[in-house]
Scaffold this active site. Structure first.
Site, mmCIF file in Angstrom:
data_model
loop_
_atom_site.group_PDB
_atom_site.id
_atom_site.type_symbol
_atom_site.label_atom_id
_atom_site.label_comp_id
_atom_site.label_asym_id
_atom_site.label_seq_id
_atom_site.Cartn_x
_atom_site.Cartn_y
_atom_site.Cartn_z
ATOM 1 N N CYS A 1 8.466 6.180 -6.275
ATOM 2 C CA CYS A 1 7.209 6.796 -5.830
ATOM 3 C C CYS A 1 6.971 6.485 -4.345
ATOM 4 O O CYS A 1 7.689 6.990 -3.494
ATOM 5 C CB CYS A 1 6.050 6.375 -6.716
ATOM 6 S SG CYS A 1 4.619 7.485 -6.580
ATOM 7 N N HIS B 1 8.197 8.134 -11.936
ATOM 8 C CA HIS B 1 8.171 6.761 -12.441
ATOM 9 C C HIS B 1 9.084 6.629 -13.646
ATOM 10 O O HIS B 1 8.737 7.023 -14.761
ATOM 11 C CB HIS B 1 6.741 6.354 -12.792
ATOM 12 C CG HIS B 1 5.861 6.194 -11.600
ATOM 13 N ND1 HIS B 1 5.786 5.023 -10.871
ATOM 14 C CD2 HIS B 1 5.040 7.072 -10.973
ATOM 15 C CE1 HIS B 1 4.950 5.182 -9.855
ATOM 16 N NE2 HIS B 1 4.486 6.420 -9.900
ATOM 17 N N GLU C 1 10.090 3.636 -14.513
ATOM 18 C CA GLU C 1 9.914 2.242 -14.936
ATOM 19 C C GLU C 1 8.750 2.014 -15.885
ATOM 20 O O GLU C 1 8.621 0.931 -16.477
ATOM 21 C CB GLU C 1 9.723 1.356 -13.693
ATOM 22 C CG GLU C 1 8.310 1.282 -13.130
ATOM 23 C CD GLU C 1 7.820 2.537 -12.401
ATOM 24 O OE1 GLU C 1 6.703 2.503 -11.866
ATOM 25 O OE2 GLU C 1 8.564 3.541 -12.368
#
Length: 238
Positions: free
Chosen positions: A96, A181, A183
């Site tokens: 990001c 994202h 993660e």
């Protein structure tokens, strides 16, 4: 020449720009692979040590813009250190804001996009590679950004979305930038919904809908995220 996971120093450095935007599900992956994690807080810690580290550094997300250096002067040092790191081709992942910082450090323009991209959707993947770095076919990922970037001239585009063309790129084997994202952990979403409430309400987004999407899609992403990380580490040139 590719490396094994044993070629890297056994500590991973992660640079945070917001306390609850951490490595998420990737923490367990690193621990399973035998790595430790050390966090640095941008704006608080001296990042010189982190950016000079010869092991893997992951630059995480946050709500500020790359171009907001007048309001957040620490970005000037962060960008300068990052330019030096990328010039040395040291192992680096940006997520990001981290991806935007990499794009900027490589000379590309970062700017406010035409609309917010917040929520879950699938990527359009560049599958021309023999060994795709992003094993995310038919997989919803979490998008949470308002800024976007041009593709650096030396970069290979890996993925796009319906809203923004540049969602992931790499430079060689050692530098990976992910606008989305990968993660996020399924049980962490409530922290995001609380912490970003002002942004969500200003954008007119439906918070219960985002929560429901997370319950529907996050568990599957958790299965795929470690594969992205393992592939990246396996093919590093170190």
């Amino acid at each position: 020449m590719t490396s094994s996971t044993h070629a890297l120093p056994k500590t991973i450095y992660a640079i945070q720009h917001l306390a609850f935007e951490d490595l998420g599900i990737l923490e367990d992956t690193f621990y399973d692979l035998g790595y430790r994690i050390r966090y640095f807080e941008a704006g608080m810690d001296d990042l010189k040590q982190a950016f000079e580290f010869e092991g893997l550094v992951i630059i995480l997300g946050g709500p500020i813009g790359v171009y907001e250096t007048e309001d957040y002067p620490f970005l000037n040092d962060e960008i300068a250190y990052l330019k030096q790191r990328l010039a040395k081709n040291l192992p680096t992942i940006g997520i990001c804001l981290g991806a935007q910082l990499i794009a900027h450090a490589l000379g590309a323009k970062v700017y406010a996009g035409h609309q917010k991209e917040i929520g879950w959707s699938q990527l359009k993947l560049n599958l021309a590679q023999n060994n795709p770095l992003l094993p995310l076919v038919n997989t919803e990922v979490l998008h949470w950004h308002g800024d976007t970037f041009d593709l650096p001239v030396q970069a290979e585009l890996l993925a796009s979305s319906a809203i923004y063309t540049n969602q992931a790129f790499r430079v060689g084997q050692n530098i990976l930038a992910l606008q989305f994202h990968v993660e996020v952990a399924a049980d962490d979403m409530e922290k995001w919904l609380i912490g970003h409430t002002c942004e969500l309400r200003k954008a007119g987004l439906n918070i219960p809908h985002l929560r429901a999407e997370n319950e529907k899609f996050a568990v599957n992403l958790e299965l795929k995220s470690p594969l992205v990380l393992e592939h990246f580490i396996k093919h590093l040139n170190v």
